[in-house]
Design a protein around this motif. Structure first.
Motif, PDB file in Angstrom:
ATOM      1  N   LEU A   3       0.820  -1.212   0.000  1.00 13.83           N
ATOM      2  CA  LEU A   3       0.000   0.000   0.000  1.00 13.83           C
ATOM      3  C   LEU A   3       0.854   1.261   0.000  1.00 13.83           C
ATOM      4  O   LEU A   3       0.347   2.352  -0.282  1.00 13.83           O
ATOM      5  CB  LEU A   3      -0.920  -0.016   1.228  1.00 13.83           C
ATOM      6  N   GLN A   4       2.114   1.083   0.329  1.00 11.60           N
ATOM      7  CA  GLN A   4       3.018   2.225   0.349  1.00 11.60           C
ATOM      8  C   GLN A   4       3.863   2.222  -0.919  1.00 11.60           C
ATOM      9  O   GLN A   4       4.293   1.158  -1.380  1.00 11.60           O
ATOM     10  CB  GLN A   4       3.930   2.163   1.581  1.00 11.60           C
ATOM     11  N   PRO A   5       4.093   3.398  -1.488  1.00 13.91           N
ATOM     12  CA  PRO A   5       4.909   3.453  -2.711  1.00 13.91           C
ATOM     13  C   PRO A   5       6.297   2.889  -2.447  1.00 13.91           C
ATOM     14  O   PRO A   5       6.902   3.114  -1.417  1.00 13.91           O
ATOM     15  CB  PRO A   5       4.957   4.944  -3.040  1.00 13.91           C
ATOM     16  N   GLY A   6       6.785   2.123  -3.388  1.00 15.96           N
ATOM     17  CA  GLY A   6       8.111   1.518  -3.264  1.00 15.96           C
ATOM     18  C   GLY A   6       8.284   0.447  -4.319  1.00 15.96           C
ATOM     19  O   GLY A   6       7.416   0.210  -5.174  1.00 15.96           O
ATOM     20  N   TRP A   7       9.410  -0.252  -4.271  1.00 17.69           N
ATOM     21  CA  TRP A   7       9.711  -1.235  -5.307  1.00 17.69           C
ATOM     22  C   TRP A   7       8.809  -2.454  -5.234  1.00 17.69           C
ATOM     23  O   TRP A   7       8.548  -3.104  -6.254  1.00 17.69           O
ATOM     24  CB  TRP A   7      11.176  -1.634  -5.212  1.00 17.69           C
ATOM     25  N   ARG A   8       8.345  -2.822  -4.050  1.00 17.98           N
ATOM     26  CA  ARG A   8       7.421  -3.940  -3.975  1.00 17.98           C
ATOM     27  C   ARG A   8       6.126  -3.634  -4.721  1.00 17.98           C
ATOM     28  O   ARG A   8       5.600  -4.460  -5.466  1.00 17.98           O
ATOM     29  CB  ARG A   8       7.121  -4.283  -2.512  1.00 17.98           C
ATOM     30  N   GLN A   9       5.642  -2.420  -4.486  1.00 18.73           N
ATOM     31  CA  GLN A   9       4.419  -2.018  -5.189  1.00 18.73           C
ATOM     32  C   GLN A   9       4.666  -1.932  -6.693  1.00 18.73           C
ATOM     33  O   GLN A   9       3.813  -2.355  -7.501  1.00 18.73           O
ATOM     34  CB  GLN A   9       3.934  -0.674  -4.652  1.00 18.73           C
ATOM     35  N   TYR A  10       5.830  -1.451  -7.070  1.00 19.78           N
ATOM     36  CA  TYR A  10       6.149  -1.357  -8.494  1.00 19.78           C
ATOM     37  C   TYR A  10       6.231  -2.759  -9.130  1.00 19.78           C
ATOM     38  O   TYR A  10       5.768  -2.969 -10.270  1.00 19.78           O
ATOM     39  CB  TYR A  10       7.473  -0.622  -8.689  1.00 19.78           C
ATOM     40  N   GLN A  11       6.792  -3.696  -8.396  1.00 13.60           N
ATOM     41  CA  GLN A  11       6.886  -5.064  -8.941  1.00 13.60           C
ATOM     42  C   GLN A  11       5.498  -5.678  -9.144  1.00 13.60           C
ATOM     43  O   GLN A  11       5.239  -6.338 -10.151  1.00 13.60           O
ATOM     44  CB  GLN A  11       7.712  -5.950  -8.013  1.00 13.60           C
ATOM     45  N   ILE A  12       4.601  -5.451  -8.174  1.00 17.67           N
ATOM     46  CA  ILE A  12       3.240  -5.984  -8.324  1.00 17.67           C
ATOM     47  C   ILE A  12       2.554  -5.342  -9.520  1.00 17.67           C
ATOM     48  O   ILE A  12       1.870  -6.014 -10.311  1.00 17.67           O
ATOM     49  CB  ILE A  12       2.433  -5.749  -7.033  1.00 17.67           C
ATOM     50  N   LEU A  13       2.717  -4.043  -9.678  1.00 15.59           N
ATOM     51  CA  LEU A  13       2.108  -3.366 -10.826  1.00 15.59           C
ATOM     52  C   LEU A  13       2.687  -3.884 -12.140  1.00 15.59           C
ATOM     53  O   LEU A  13       1.967  -4.047 -13.133  1.00 15.59           O
ATOM     54  CB  LEU A  13       2.312  -1.857 -10.701  1.00 15.59           C
ATOM     55  N   ILE A  14       4.000  -4.149 -12.143  1.00 16.61           N
ATOM     56  CA  ILE A  14       4.629  -4.702 -13.342  1.00 16.61           C
ATOM     57  C   ILE A  14       4.060  -6.088 -13.657  1.00 16.61           C
ATOM     58  O   ILE A  14       3.750  -6.423 -14.815  1.00 16.61           O
ATOM     59  CB  ILE A  14       6.155  -4.765 -13.172  1.00 16.61           C
ATOM     60  N   LEU A  15       3.873  -6.908 -12.620  1.00 16.67           N
ATOM     61  CA  LEU A  15       3.326  -8.252 -12.831  1.00 16.67           C
ATOM     62  C   LEU A  15       1.888  -8.191 -13.347  1.00 16.67           C
ATOM     63  O   LEU A  15       1.495  -8.983 -14.216  1.00 16.67           O
ATOM     64  CB  LEU A  15       3.385  -9.053 -11.526  1.00 16.67           C
ATOM     65  N   ILE A  16       1.094  -7.254 -12.815  1.00 12.89           N
ATOM     66  CA  ILE A  16      -0.287  -7.103 -13.308  1.00 12.89           C
ATOM     67  C   ILE A  16      -0.292  -6.666 -14.766  1.00 12.89           C
ATOM     68  O   ILE A  16      -1.065  -7.183 -15.590  1.00 12.89           O
ATOM     69  CB  ILE A  16      -1.052  -6.103 -12.419  1.00 12.89           C
ATOM     70  N   ALA A  17       0.599  -5.725 -15.104  1.00 17.41           N
ATOM     71  CA  ALA A  17       0.673  -5.271 -16.495  1.00 17.41           C
ATOM     72  C   ALA A  17       1.117  -6.406 -17.417  1.00 17.41           C
ATOM     73  O   ALA A  17       0.578  -6.597 -18.524  1.00 17.41           O
ATOM     74  CB  ALA A  17       1.640  -4.089 -16.599  1.00 17.41           C
ATOM     75  N   VAL A  18       2.086  -7.199 -16.971  1.00 18.72           N
ATOM     76  CA  VAL A  18       2.547  -8.335 -17.780  1.00 18.72           C
ATOM     77  C   VAL A  18       1.426  -9.359 -17.950  1.00 18.72           C
ATOM     78  O   VAL A  18       1.268  -9.959 -19.034  1.00 18.72           O
ATOM     79  CB  VAL A  18       3.787  -8.977 -17.139  1.00 18.72           C
ATOM     80  N   ALA A  19       0.639  -9.571 -16.892  1.00 21.77           N
ATOM     81  CA  ALA A  19      -0.481 -10.515 -16.993  1.00 21.77           C
ATOM     82  C   ALA A  19      -1.492 -10.057 -18.037  1.00 21.77           C
ATOM     83  O   ALA A  19      -2.001 -10.862 -18.839  1.00 21.77           O
ATOM     84  CB  ALA A  19      -1.151 -10.682 -15.634  1.00 21.77           C
ATOM     85  N   LEU A  20      -1.806  -8.753 -18.060  1.00 18.35           N
ATOM     86  CA  LEU A  20      -2.748  -8.233 -19.055  1.00 18.35           C
ATOM     87  C   LEU A  20      -2.177  -8.352 -20.474  1.00 18.35           C
ATOM     88  O   LEU A  20      -2.885  -8.730 -21.416  1.00 18.35           O
ATOM     89  CB  LEU A  20      -3.085  -6.777 -18.730  1.00 18.35           C
ATOM     90  N   ILE A  21      -0.898  -8.040 -20.615  1.00 14.09           N
ATOM     91  CA  ILE A  21      -0.265  -8.160 -21.937  1.00 14.09           C
ATOM     92  C   ILE A  21      -0.241  -9.624 -22.387  1.00 14.09           C
ATOM     93  O   ILE A  21      -0.513  -9.931 -23.566  1.00 14.09           O
ATOM     94  CB  ILE A  21       1.153  -7.573 -21.888  1.00 14.09           C
TER      95      ILE A  21
END
Length: 441
Positions: free
Chosen positions: A28-46
């Motif tokens: 829930l806090q901005p940081g690399w963990r959150q960025y990694q989850i967002l990257i994984l979600i984007a990769v899943a959609l792609i």
């Protein structure tokens, strides 16, 4: 005092849940963990989008190809079904490698775990296709998936200790849930290897023309039984199950099964006898009661007989041993057929016999080197009766149709040479005393 396995497992689960909540709060806090989850979600959609696009392209590409074998088409189907996972594994792996060289390794930790897990899942999904039995294949697939997931989450030891604590004790015999799961997975994999070896050996045996068809079936069945038996015992021994503890129980079960499965055992033994004495083999044309057809396959319990009308009869092997079976192609494929007909008394029998033989010789499938013969068999009430005998070499082509063709040839030949085929005629005379009232003579 040794620690309680259940308590150890619960502590591991609680630690995992606590770590999960902690990770959720950190996301829930901005940081690399959150960025990694967002990257994984984007990769899943792609990957989902690429799955549909590439799937349609592969389907159109396959339709433009001809002459593909079944195993190639099945492989394409399996690849098409898992394109999403393949794309996800490929993209996340590339992103992980790039981030390893650009950012700190810890900033791509989650992406590396997901890339590794999905890659292993895909490899397991393709590797378990070697297991032919569908329930066993699903069991092995899910077992390996779960084990791989637990392994990369570093909780294998805790789960193993807990599953091993759930055990059944019978004297010195101990059987745990972990042992059963491991045995099923190992036996499933060994069965897959045994199937590959048995199929390769069976294909080699079937190509050997020096071995009779019945001995080929017997050899293939023996090889399959040997390989699968070895795979089963190797799997049981590999997980440490002692079979001596089950000797008494298996003996009692065997006695009960022996009384209850007498017919099954009789069919199995009869099948072995049939294969050894070669009385019936695949391709033979047989008659058993009202059933006439050719042997398609010889199984361990029954023989598959296909008739001319497309019906497939599963005849128990015991009936083929104890019943009266007519094997039309036991020693050779030559079959003699007889048909009966009659002509008028005014027709010369010598001419009729000659014309009948010529008519039969002009029919396809009638053998010429075994010349047809025609004999007088009696003087009937209204005709001279004959029998026409001829030989064929392909009883699998049918018997009724060849008889019909010969009858039709006789009809045409007799009509052409004014040979009459008489039929019973009756003359009714009504006497005067029996005439009903009102009827004139």
């Amino acid at each position: 005092m040794s620690p309680d396995p259940f308590a150890t497992f619960m502590e591991s689960i609680q630690a995992l849940i606590t770590g999960g909540f902690g990770m959720g709060e950190s996301l829930l806090q901005p940081g690399w963990r959150q960025y990694q989850i967002l990257i994984l979600i984007a990769v899943a959609l792609i990957s989902w989008a690429l799955h549909h696009l590439s799937g349609n392209w592969i389907q159109a590409w396959v339709r433009r190809r001809d002459g593909w074998s079944k195993w190639q088409l099945r492989m394409i189907v399996q690849i098409k079904r898992r394109l999403g996972l393949i794309w996800f594994a490929a993209i996340t792996s590339m992103i992980y490698l790039v981030m390893q060289n650009i950012t700190w390794p810890s900033r791509s930790y989650l992406i590396g775990i997901f890339a590794t897990l999905v890659s292993v899942w895909v490899c397991i999904a393709f590797a378990t296709r070697l297991v032919r039995n569908r329930p066993m294949r699903r069991l092995v697939t899910w077992g390996l998936w779960i084990y791989a997931t637990l392994y990369f989450l570093n909780v294998v030891d805790s789960v193993s200790v807990f599953l091993d604590s759930l055990a059944l004790h019978v004297g010195d015999f101990r059987l745990s849930v972990l042992t059963v799961i491991t045995a099923l997975v190992v036996i499933g994999l060994l069965f897959a290897v045994a199937r590959i070896f048995s199929q390769t050996t069976a294909a080699t045996i079937r190509k050997n023309q020096d071995i009779s068809p019945s001995m080929q079936v017997l050899a293939v069945k023996g090889i399959q039984l040997t390989f699968y038996g070895i795979a089963f015992f190797m799997g049981v021994k590999a997980v440490g199950i002692d079979l001596t503890g089950l000797a008494v129980l298996s003996g009692a079960i065997g006695v009960g099964l022996g009384f209850g499965l007498q017919k099954v055992v009789s069919n199995l033994v009869s099948g072995i006898i049939i294969l050894i004495d070669k009385s019936i083999k695949p391709g033979d044309v047989i008659s058993l009661g009202d059933t006439f057809g050719w042997i398609q396959t010889l199984g361990a319990r029954y023989a598959s007989v296909v008739t001319r009308d497309g019906k497939e009869y599963l005849i128990p092997n015991e009936d083929l041993i104890t019943g009266q079976v007519v094997n039309w192609s036991h020693s050779n494929d030559f079959v003699r057929l007889d048909i009966y007909f009659g002509t008028a008394y005014g027709d010369d029998p010598h001419v009729v016999r000659k014309l009948a033989i010529e008519a039969a010789q002009g029919v396809d499938r009638v053998l010429s080197f075994k010349a047809p013969v025609c004999h007088i068999v009696g003087f009937g009430d209204s005709s001279v009766d004959y029998i026409l005998r001829f030989w064929i070499k392909d009883p699998t082509g049918g018997l009724t149709n060849i008889r019909g063709n010969v009858y039709l040839a006789l009809w045409d030949t007799f009509k052409e040479h004014d040979i009459s085929i008489p039929f019973p005629q009756r003359e009714v005379r009504m006497l005067e005393a029996d005439l009903p009232a009102g009827v004139e003579k």
